[in-house]
Enzyme design. Structure first.
Site, PDB file in Angstrom:
ATOM      1  N   ARG A 140       0.822  -1.217   0.000  1.00 41.00           N
ATOM      2  CA  ARG A 140       0.000   0.000   0.000  1.00 41.00           C
ATOM      3  C   ARG A 140       0.855   1.266   0.000  1.00 41.00           C
ATOM      4  O   ARG A 140       0.434   2.314  -0.471  1.00 41.00           O
ATOM      5  CB  ARG A 140      -0.929  -0.015   1.217  1.00 41.00           C
ATOM      6  CG  ARG A 140      -2.140   0.881   1.050  1.00 41.00           C
ATOM      7  CD  ARG A 140      -2.926   1.071   2.336  1.00 41.00           C
ATOM      8  NE  ARG A 140      -3.215  -0.157   3.027  1.00 41.00           N
ATOM      9  CZ  ARG A 140      -2.890  -0.379   4.313  1.00 41.00           C
ATOM     10  NH1 ARG A 140      -2.262   0.527   5.018  1.00 41.00           N
ATOM     11  NH2 ARG A 140      -3.195  -1.522   4.882  1.00 41.00           N
ATOM     12  N   ASP A 197      -6.147  23.019  -8.052  1.00 42.91           N
ATOM     13  CA  ASP A 197      -6.378  21.984  -9.069  1.00 42.91           C
ATOM     14  C   ASP A 197      -5.704  22.492 -10.343  1.00 42.91           C
ATOM     15  O   ASP A 197      -6.208  23.397 -11.009  1.00 42.91           O
ATOM     16  CB  ASP A 197      -7.886  21.763  -9.253  1.00 42.91           C
ATOM     17  CG  ASP A 197      -8.197  20.634 -10.251  1.00 42.91           C
ATOM     18  OD1 ASP A 197      -7.356  20.368 -11.132  1.00 42.91           O
ATOM     19  OD2 ASP A 197      -9.288  20.046 -10.147  1.00 42.91           O
ATOM     20  N   LYS A 203      -5.877  12.961 -17.103  1.00 43.54           N
ATOM     21  CA  LYS A 203      -5.958  13.843 -18.276  1.00 43.54           C
ATOM     22  C   LYS A 203      -4.623  13.856 -19.026  1.00 43.54           C
ATOM     23  O   LYS A 203      -4.284  12.887 -19.655  1.00 43.54           O
ATOM     24  CB  LYS A 203      -6.392  15.243 -17.830  1.00 43.54           C
ATOM     25  CG  LYS A 203      -7.654  15.244 -16.953  1.00 43.54           C
ATOM     26  CD  LYS A 203      -8.921  15.008 -17.751  1.00 43.54           C
ATOM     27  CE  LYS A 203     -10.141  14.681 -16.913  1.00 43.54           C
ATOM     28  NZ  LYS A 203     -10.519  15.655 -15.908  1.00 43.54           N
ATOM     29  N   TYR A 232     -14.626  22.235 -10.403  1.00 44.17           N
ATOM     30  CA  TYR A 232     -15.055  20.992 -11.051  1.00 44.17           C
ATOM     31  C   TYR A 232     -16.276  20.450 -10.292  1.00 44.17           C
ATOM     32  O   TYR A 232     -16.283  20.431  -9.057  1.00 44.17           O
ATOM     33  CB  TYR A 232     -13.864  20.029 -10.971  1.00 44.17           C
ATOM     34  CG  TYR A 232     -14.038  18.674 -11.571  1.00 44.17           C
ATOM     35  CD1 TYR A 232     -14.265  18.502 -12.926  1.00 44.17           C
ATOM     36  CD2 TYR A 232     -13.901  17.538 -10.775  1.00 44.17           C
ATOM     37  CE1 TYR A 232     -14.383  17.233 -13.464  1.00 44.17           C
ATOM     38  CE2 TYR A 232     -14.009  16.259 -11.311  1.00 44.17           C
ATOM     39  CZ  TYR A 232     -14.256  16.119 -12.653  1.00 44.17           C
ATOM     40  OH  TYR A 232     -14.366  14.863 -13.184  1.00 44.17           O
TER      41      TYR A 232
HETATM   42  C1  LIG Z   1     -11.198  15.380 -14.689  1.00 41.18           C
HETATM   43  C2  LIG Z   1     -10.895  16.379 -13.656  1.00 41.18           C
HETATM   44  C3  LIG Z   1     -10.851  16.004 -12.323  1.00 41.18           C
HETATM   45  C4  LIG Z   1     -11.163  14.622 -11.854  1.00 41.18           C
HETATM   46  O1  LIG Z   1     -10.284  13.657 -12.331  1.00 41.18           O
HETATM   47  P1  LIG Z   1     -10.744  12.107 -12.369  1.00 41.18           P
HETATM   48  O2  LIG Z   1      -9.452  11.398 -12.562  1.00 41.18           O
HETATM   49  O3  LIG Z   1     -11.677  11.979 -13.521  1.00 41.18           O
HETATM   50  O4  LIG Z   1     -11.392  11.803 -11.071  1.00 41.18           O
HETATM   51  C5  LIG Z   1     -10.550  16.975 -11.406  1.00 41.18           C
HETATM   52  N1  LIG Z   1     -10.305  18.247 -11.769  1.00 41.18           N
HETATM   53  C6  LIG Z   1     -10.344  18.628 -13.037  1.00 41.18           C
HETATM   54  C7  LIG Z   1     -10.070  20.055 -13.391  1.00 41.18           C
HETATM   55  C8  LIG Z   1     -10.647  17.712 -14.029  1.00 41.18           C
HETATM   56  O5  LIG Z   1     -10.698  18.115 -15.293  1.00 41.18           O
END
Ligand SMILES: *Cc1c(COP(=O)(O)O)cnc(C)c1O
Length: 392
Positions: free
Chosen positions: A55, A182, A207, A108
């Site tokens: 882990r 973020d 992403k 988000y």
């Molecule tokens: C897609 C996204 C997330 C979440 O990511 P996941 O891996 O899909 O949970 C968070 N913040 C932003 C800006 C995003 O585009």
């Protein structure tokens, strides 16, 4: 060292790669020890990238964690099964009952839901703030404010925040405030959070880092002040990731620079073409003056990526559906950052805002511009806009 060089070299220490170019996929739950002494040593070192328990990660994870810190900065990188888990993991690591959170109004959607549902139930109060608030955020800071959360540019509507002004307000407060960002849109390449004294930078690695639309993964890189607390509390929450997914993220990192450069070039070409169209009200691409906070983008970012929005003049559901349904190259989908182009109509953005109001009258559309030839994408959009106009 320049970031593009780091993308090639980061995390490739021989202790991870064993002399190969890429660190192998190392799977483990149990780590076995031959003596009491060995087990005690491993226990004492368990925070320091040594094998202790699956882990806590294996060499595959350690290599990626080290690479993320080399590229994005900071002290340590916590890994999560997706970007949403990175956001909840970071927030839950620093907030407790009675605390106050300042959350950007353009967060988000799942981030917003986390605040309104889970955090609220835990007795953590959220105040949403205007993404364009800048230094004015000092008026919203309370004695129990523990975290200020930024997302820049904002989800769907792309407002770029004055991050330095917000960090300065946080530092001027009497209590310690953790500033989280973020940073998914910019990736670790186009905005450097630790140059702005941000404490924790979150990536939906799903992403651009992974970049091929086939792995869910999240990262949170923390500075020295916040790393121990983030690491330990995320561990307590049981967050861990598969070495296979980490391997793919590591592979994605190697081409992040060239992919992003092409996403940027293609997206700018499409955005500028859209901006010239009579049917388009305005384009929300941070590199264009029509995007709120464009001046902060120019001042603070090293480049742009493939995701942006635009507003069509007028429209209705029928026109939007006609535009979307006939697309050849753009597919409809939520998770962007892969090599492929995506398109999405955004309905009801006003329901996702409480501190501000969505003013634009027309139809909001979000696109992710992939690595196809932009001429093909423009042709596709031109035909879509013609279908849209026929329905008006
Ligand atoms: C897609 C996204 C997330 C979440 O990511 P996941 O891996 O899909 O949970 C968070 N913040 C932003 C800006 C995003 O585009």
């Amino acid at each position: 060292m320049k970031k593009s060089t780091k993308l090639v070299t980061a995390g490739r220490d021989k202790k991870w790669t064993q002399g190969l170019v890429n660190p192998p996929v190392t799977r483990a739950s149990t780590v076995v020890f031959d003596s009491v002494k060995e087990m005690k040593q491993a226990t004492a070192q368990r925070h320091n990238k040594t094998l202790f328990y699956g882990r806590r990660g294996t060499q595959t994870h350690f290599a990626f964690q080290e690479a993320m810190v080399e590229i994005e900065g900071g002290e340590g990188c916590a890994l999560y099964p997706c970007g949403t888990a990175a956001i909840s993991g970071a927030l839950l690591s620093f907030l407790k009952q009675g605390d106050h959170l300042l959350m950007v109004d353009t967060a988000y959607e799942p981030t917003r839901d986390l605040c309104d549902k889970l955090l609220k139930g835990y007795g953590i109060e959220t105040t949403y703030y205007d993404p364009m608030i800048g230094a004015g955020i000092s008026e919203l800071i309370q004695s129990n404010t523990k975290v200020i959360f930024l997302e820049s540019p904002g989800s769907l509507t792309m407002e770029v925040q004055d991050s330095p002004a917000i960090v300065a307000a946080a530092r001027a407060a009497e209590q310690d405030i953790v500033v989280m960002l973020d940073n998914t849109w910019a990736s670790p390449l186009n905005f450097s959070p630790f140059d702005f004294d941000i404490d924790i930078s979150i990536q939906a690695a799903t992403k651009y880092i992974v970049g091929h639309s086939d792995v869910m993964l999240g990262t949170a890189v923390a500075n020295k002040r916040c790393w121990d607390q983030l690491r330990e509390n995320s561990y307590l929450l049981g967050q861990c990731t598969s070495p296979d997914d980490i391997y793919l993220a590591m592979r994605g990192l190697r081409t992040l620079g060239v992919r992003l450069a092409q996403h940027q070039k293609n997206a700018l070409e499409v955005a500028k073409w859209l901006a010239e169209r009579d049917e388009v009200d305005h384009v929300r691409h941070p590199a264009l003056a029509s995007c709120p906070g464009h001046e902060f983008f120019q001042r603070d970012f090293q480049g742009s990526s493939g995701l942006f929005s635009f507003v069509m003049k007028g429209g209705n559901q029928q026109a939007l559906t006609a535009l979307l349904d006939g697309m050849q190259h753009f597919k409809m989908g939520f998770s962007w950052g892969g090599f492929e182009s995506l398109i999405m109509g955004v309905n009801g953005v006003d329901k996702l805002r409480t501190a501000t109001q969505w003013q634009a009258e027309g139809t909001l559309i979000r696109v992710h511009i992939g690595l196809e030839d932009p001429a093909d994408l423009i042709e596709d959009l031109a035909a879509g806009i013609a279908r849209f106009s026929q329905q008006l």
